[in-house]
Write an enzyme that holds these catalytic residues in place. Sequence first.
Site, PDB file in Angstrom:
ATOM      1  N   ARG A  33       4.601  22.163  55.939  1.00  0.00           N
ATOM      2  CA  ARG A  33       4.141  22.164  54.549  1.00  0.00           C
ATOM      3  C   ARG A  33       4.565  20.878  53.844  1.00  0.00           C
ATOM      4  O   ARG A  33       4.884  19.879  54.477  1.00  0.00           O
ATOM      5  CB  ARG A  33       4.689  23.414  53.848  1.00  0.00           C
ATOM      6  N   ALA A  84      11.846  29.138  47.081  1.00  0.00           N
ATOM      7  CA  ALA A  84      12.032  27.728  46.708  1.00  0.00           C
ATOM      8  C   ALA A  84      13.507  27.344  46.553  1.00  0.00           C
ATOM      9  O   ALA A  84      13.844  26.164  46.685  1.00  0.00           O
ATOM     10  CB  ALA A  84      11.265  27.419  45.425  1.00  0.00           C
ATOM     11  N   HIS A  99      11.513  32.626  56.514  1.00  0.00           N
ATOM     12  CA  HIS A  99      10.390  32.131  55.720  1.00  0.00           C
ATOM     13  C   HIS A  99       9.110  32.646  56.353  1.00  0.00           C
ATOM     14  O   HIS A  99       8.982  32.680  57.578  1.00  0.00           O
ATOM     15  CB  HIS A  99      10.372  30.600  55.679  1.00  0.00           C
ATOM     16  N   PRO A 104      12.670  33.941  44.559  1.00  0.00           N
ATOM     17  CA  PRO A 104      11.635  33.771  43.543  1.00  0.00           C
ATOM     18  C   PRO A 104      10.211  33.821  44.091  1.00  0.00           C
ATOM     19  O   PRO A 104       9.921  33.300  45.165  1.00  0.00           O
ATOM     20  CB  PRO A 104      11.942  32.400  42.940  1.00  0.00           C
ATOM     21  N   ASN A 105       9.381  34.483  43.320  1.00  0.00           N
ATOM     22  CA  ASN A 105       7.940  34.618  43.546  1.00  0.00           C
ATOM     23  C   ASN A 105       7.573  35.519  44.712  1.00  0.00           C
ATOM     24  O   ASN A 105       6.397  35.783  44.932  1.00  0.00           O
ATOM     25  CB  ASN A 105       7.269  33.245  43.694  1.00  0.00           C
ATOM     26  N   ARG A 109      -0.059  36.446  45.819  1.00  0.00           N
ATOM     27  CA  ARG A 109       0.191  35.007  45.696  1.00  0.00           C
ATOM     28  C   ARG A 109      -0.289  34.271  46.944  1.00  0.00           C
ATOM     29  O   ARG A 109       0.152  34.557  48.048  1.00  0.00           O
ATOM     30  CB  ARG A 109       1.697  34.793  45.524  1.00  0.00           C
ATOM     31  N   GLU A 134      18.311  33.175  57.681  1.00  0.00           N
ATOM     32  CA  GLU A 134      17.315  32.638  56.744  1.00  0.00           C
ATOM     33  C   GLU A 134      15.929  32.886  57.323  1.00  0.00           C
ATOM     34  O   GLU A 134      15.693  32.625  58.509  1.00  0.00           O
ATOM     35  CB  GLU A 134      17.565  31.137  56.596  1.00  0.00           C
ATOM     36  N   ASN A 138      15.354  35.484  52.365  1.00  0.00           N
ATOM     37  CA  ASN A 138      14.244  34.574  52.107  1.00  0.00           C
ATOM     38  C   ASN A 138      14.482  34.059  50.694  1.00  0.00           C
ATOM     39  O   ASN A 138      14.152  34.734  49.720  1.00  0.00           O
ATOM     40  CB  ASN A 138      12.893  35.286  52.218  1.00  0.00           C
ATOM     41  N   TYR A 148       0.726  33.224  52.444  1.00  0.00           N
ATOM     42  CA  TYR A 148       1.723  34.289  52.492  1.00  0.00           C
ATOM     43  C   TYR A 148       1.177  35.643  52.931  1.00  0.00           C
ATOM     44  O   TYR A 148       1.934  36.599  53.038  1.00  0.00           O
ATOM     45  CB  TYR A 148       2.389  34.423  51.114  1.00  0.00           C
TER      46      TYR A 148
END
Length: 139
Positions: free
Chosen positions: A104, A74, A97, A9-10, A17, A95, A71, A22
Amino acid sequence: MRIQIINGPNLNLLGKREPTIYGKTSFDGYLEILKKEFPDVFIDYFQSNIEGELIDKIHEVGFSYDGIILNAGAYTHTSIALYDAIKAVDTPVIEVHLSNIQARESFRHVSMIAAACKGSIAGFGMDSYRLAMEAFLNK
């Protein structure tokens, strides 16, 4: 070698964004760079904002590809269903990111999928994907 990149998502908004977190590069732009850097690897790409579609894609390629770079956005921090999907297939998953999730917000410190993955790479921006590619090539 066949590698499936799956973004959650996103991540369709990369380049727009929160560029301070990012970056300013779209994923499509970066994907072309990645394909040029690894010309002997078939790299397929899929993005969805829908958890079930991510699971369906893992099921679809999870017995025929050499690796999955995921990735989960969320969903990393909430999805036991993605964990179960990763555990259910034979293809190893790394995985990734873009940001360092440990630096964060505290709710991002826990990955629900990490234990099902071969490994995790975080905090290197778009290079996180390249590092995952190299991990699969150097196995």
